[in-house]
Each structure stands twice: as C-alpha cells, then as structure tokens.
Design an enzyme around this catalytic site. Structure first.
Site, PDB file in Angstrom:
ATOM      1  N   LYS A  19     -57.043 -28.835  21.864  1.00 50.37           N
ATOM      2  CA  LYS A  19     -56.181 -29.419  20.830  1.00 50.37           C
ATOM      3  C   LYS A  19     -55.402 -28.268  20.222  1.00 50.37           C
ATOM      4  O   LYS A  19     -55.969 -27.430  19.507  1.00 50.37           O
ATOM      5  CB  LYS A  19     -57.010 -30.141  19.764  1.00 50.37           C
ATOM      6  CG  LYS A  19     -56.146 -30.691  18.637  1.00 50.37           C
ATOM      7  CD  LYS A  19     -56.950 -31.314  17.513  1.00 50.37           C
ATOM      8  CE  LYS A  19     -56.064 -31.464  16.288  1.00 50.37           C
ATOM      9  NZ  LYS A  19     -56.780 -32.029  15.128  1.00 50.37           N
ATOM     10  N   GLY A  38     -55.793 -34.261   6.250  1.00 47.57           N
ATOM     11  CA  GLY A  38     -56.651 -34.413   5.081  1.00 47.57           C
ATOM     12  C   GLY A  38     -56.009 -35.124   3.906  1.00 47.57           C
ATOM     13  O   GLY A  38     -56.614 -35.241   2.846  1.00 47.57           O
ATOM     14  N   ASN A  56     -60.881 -37.247  10.940  1.00 50.36           N
ATOM     15  CA  ASN A  56     -62.073 -36.496  10.562  1.00 50.36           C
ATOM     16  C   ASN A  56     -62.472 -36.767   9.111  1.00 50.36           C
ATOM     17  O   ASN A  56     -63.466 -37.410   8.810  1.00 50.36           O
ATOM     18  CB  ASN A  56     -61.814 -34.998  10.788  1.00 50.36           C
ATOM     19  CG  ASN A  56     -63.039 -34.111  10.590  1.00 50.36           C
ATOM     20  OD1 ASN A  56     -63.128 -33.048  11.172  1.00 50.36           O
ATOM     21  ND2 ASN A  56     -64.017 -34.517   9.803  1.00 50.36           N
ATOM     22  N   THR A  57     -61.604 -36.298   8.188  1.00 50.39           N
ATOM     23  CA  THR A  57     -61.975 -36.313   6.775  1.00 50.39           C
ATOM     24  C   THR A  57     -62.259 -37.714   6.252  1.00 50.39           C
ATOM     25  O   THR A  57     -63.154 -37.899   5.419  1.00 50.39           O
ATOM     26  CB  THR A  57     -60.844 -35.657   5.950  1.00 50.39           C
ATOM     27  OG1 THR A  57     -60.437 -34.450   6.610  1.00 50.39           O
ATOM     28  CG2 THR A  57     -61.322 -35.300   4.556  1.00 50.39           C
ATOM     29  N   ALA A  98     -54.297 -37.040  12.398  1.00 54.48           N
ATOM     30  CA  ALA A  98     -54.228 -36.504  11.025  1.00 54.48           C
ATOM     31  C   ALA A  98     -53.542 -37.440  10.032  1.00 54.48           C
ATOM     32  O   ALA A  98     -52.625 -38.180  10.380  1.00 54.48           O
ATOM     33  CB  ALA A  98     -53.523 -35.155  10.985  1.00 54.48           C
ATOM     34  N   GLY A  99     -54.031 -37.376   8.808  1.00 59.04           N
ATOM     35  CA  GLY A  99     -53.432 -38.106   7.698  1.00 59.04           C
ATOM     36  C   GLY A  99     -53.991 -39.498   7.485  1.00 59.04           C
ATOM     37  O   GLY A  99     -53.593 -40.191   6.557  1.00 59.04           O
TER      38      GLY A  99
END
Lengths: 65, 261
Positions: free
Chosen positions: B99, B160, B209-210, B187-188
């Site tokens: 990645k 994040g 992830n977050t 992301a986001g």
C-alpha cells in the site's frame, strides 16, 4: 566502532551488519534493515561491512492502517 | 451480477480491508478482524530495539489470524523513503503487495501525487503489486495505471477524519472512467453508511481502520461495517433507481374510491 542504530549512537564490534545485529540483541528477530538509507536484505547482512558513522535502520512488523 | 475484478489476481470474498492500528488491545484487534470477516489487513513497520518485543508479538498475532497482509509505507514523504520502506516490507512480510503512501501535507495527510506516481513506477518495475493511496483525480489515476498499478485506492476524506465521501461525484466519475480497474475507497470512512455509499457507487472494496479501532465496541463495529459493505455491494448490483426532483406516488391512483363532494 561507533554507528547509529535507529538514531541512537551505539558501539559495536568492527565487523559486518550481521555481527552488529547479533551484538545489539536482534539475533533471531523478525526484522528488516537498511544502511545509510539503502535496504540490506537478510541474506546480504553477513557480507555487509560496516564503517564508522554508518546509520543503521532496524524495523519490525507494526500495526498499520 | 457482481463484478469479478480481482486484486492482482486475488479474488476476495470480503470487500472490507481492515487496518490493524489504534485498537485498545491485541485481543480486541483479533476479535475485530474475526468479526469483520476481512481477508486482508494492513500492517506497517517501525523501528525496534534489540530488547523490544512489541513487533515480534504483533507479528505472531497477525500471522496466526490467517489473513493476507498488505504492508503500507505510512509516514513516508519522499520517493526514496517509500521505495526503501517497500523493500523492507517485502522482506518482512514476504509479499509483493504494497500500500503505497507518499504524503505531502501533514494537516490533511494528502498524498504527494507526483511522488506517488514516481514511486509507483519504480516499484512496479521491480515487481511490486502496488495499491496506491491517491486522490480521486482522474488524470493522476491514469498516470498511476500507466506506471503499472492495477488497483487504485482513492481517499474518501483525509485519513482518520471520519468525514465519509467528500467528493462522491469525483469518486463516481472515477468508477465510470475506469470500469475494469479494481477501485478501493481508502481513508476517511467514519460510519458504516459511508462504506455502504462507496459500494453503492460500484467500488470494489473499502479500506478503513480508525472507524473500527476507535469505536466503543470495535468488534461490533467491524461486524456493522461488514454488513454495510455487503448491503452496498448487493444494492449496486441490483441497479438503484435514479433520483427525481418531484414526487411520484408509489400507490396506484387508478381505482381510488371517489369520496369527495
């Protein structure tokens, strides 16, 4: 011989990267290495001579996103 | 019909790619991965001292989960850093998947698209299978494909930030422009509806992830994301109706009783 390992100054035997890593406690660990910004594979470590002032990076698996 | 776009020849049943960072404990991380059904997890690499054991225990944990690992180059700001990190990741995780992140702006973690294309070209030449973290810019996407990438991972919003799909139009245009390329929103993402929306646009997967790691109950949230992604994927396949400006009665008017004066 003085080298830098992950930014910290360390004294190691004037030898190869493989010998230095063993002396620093990395023996048998899952790591990858670079010397002066260049990747050095595990198989190349025994033949990689270190010089005074070399900058060694030693990384391990870590959580990531 | 579901599309069969594969990720460098690998067919994935689960369209959720899950990050492994920021969980309250290794046990909760393992529980969340199990609940998510994810077959691919992102991992990274960081400095470790000779006496530190954290990297080794993480390695044992993640290896035992039976999932495919996608190492990242998070935190790299230059082509050289990213390429060297990729070399180390390939050996450490024994995979040609990477990645690729080359970050320019620290406030938004927006990728340096110029460095990204250059690094992607170098790594593709060397046999890496590159998953580039990019923006939804069509021309950059085109350059990444020219550089050898066979998967694209545009951001939904800054890493994040939990803002969801900041530019759904741009993401939709990217999907329409590259119908044969596996596309991942990376992301986001904040809540499962964001992930479902990405899948409803016809995206092939979502990487997050977050949103799971920092939920009050990460395993439950991982399950919620898995369900939302599946729902969005089925919805796209079922061909959603187009929005309209005016109301259209859903109940037929023919045969309505005449009850007025």
């Amino acid at each position: 011989m003085r080298i830098f390992v992950n930014g910290d100054q360390r004294e190691v035997p004037s030898e190869t990267l493989a010998v230095a890593l063993n002396a620093l406690g990395y023996g048998g660990k899952k790591i990858a290495t670079a010397v002066n910004g260049r990747f050095v594979s595990a198989t190349a470590r025994p033949a990689t001579k270190l010089n005074d002032g070399d900058k060694i990076e030693v990384v391990a698996p870590m959580q990531g996103g | 019909m579901f599309s069969q776009r594969a990720f460098y020849g690998v067919e994935l049943k689960s369209r959720l790619l899950l990050g492994t960072a920021r969980y309250p404990s290794p046990k909760i991380l393992a529980d969340a991965i199990a609940a998510s059904g994810a077959e691919v997890v992102t991992v990274s690499l960081r400095r470790e001292s000779g006496s530190d054991k954290s990297g080794q225990s993480f390695w044992s944990l993640v290896r035992g989960l039976g999932v495919r690992m996608l190492p990242n180059t998070a935190g790299c700001h230059t082509v050289k850093e990213a390429v060297t990190t990729a070399h180390m990741a390939r050996e450490l995780f024994d995979t040609t998947w990477i990645k690729l992140e080359v970050i320019r702006d620290d406030e938004t973690l927006q990728p340096d698209i110029f460095g990204l294309v250059e690094a992607a070209s170098v790594l593709s030449e060397e046999g890496f299978e590159v998953f580039p973290y990019t923006t939804e810019d069509l021309v950059v996407a085109d350059r990444l494909l020219e550089a050898g990438c066979k998967v694209l991972m545009p951001w939904g919003a800054p890493i994040g930030s939990a803002r969801g799909l900041n530019n759904a139009y741009g993401l939709k245009a990217l999907r329409a422009h590259f119908p044969d390329i596996p596309l991942v929103v990376d992301a986001g993402i904040g809540v499962p509806s964001h992930a479902s929306a990405a899948m409803e646009l016809g995206y092939d997967a979502v990487l997050l992830n977050t949103a799971v790691a920092e939920a009050g109950d990460p395993a439950a949230m991982a399950k919620a994301f898995a369900l939302a992604i599946e729902a969005g994927r089925v919805a796209f396949s079922a061909q959603p109706m187009e929005p309209r400006d005016m109301a259209v009665p859903s109940t037929p008017m023919i045969g309505k009783a005449a009850l007025g004066d």
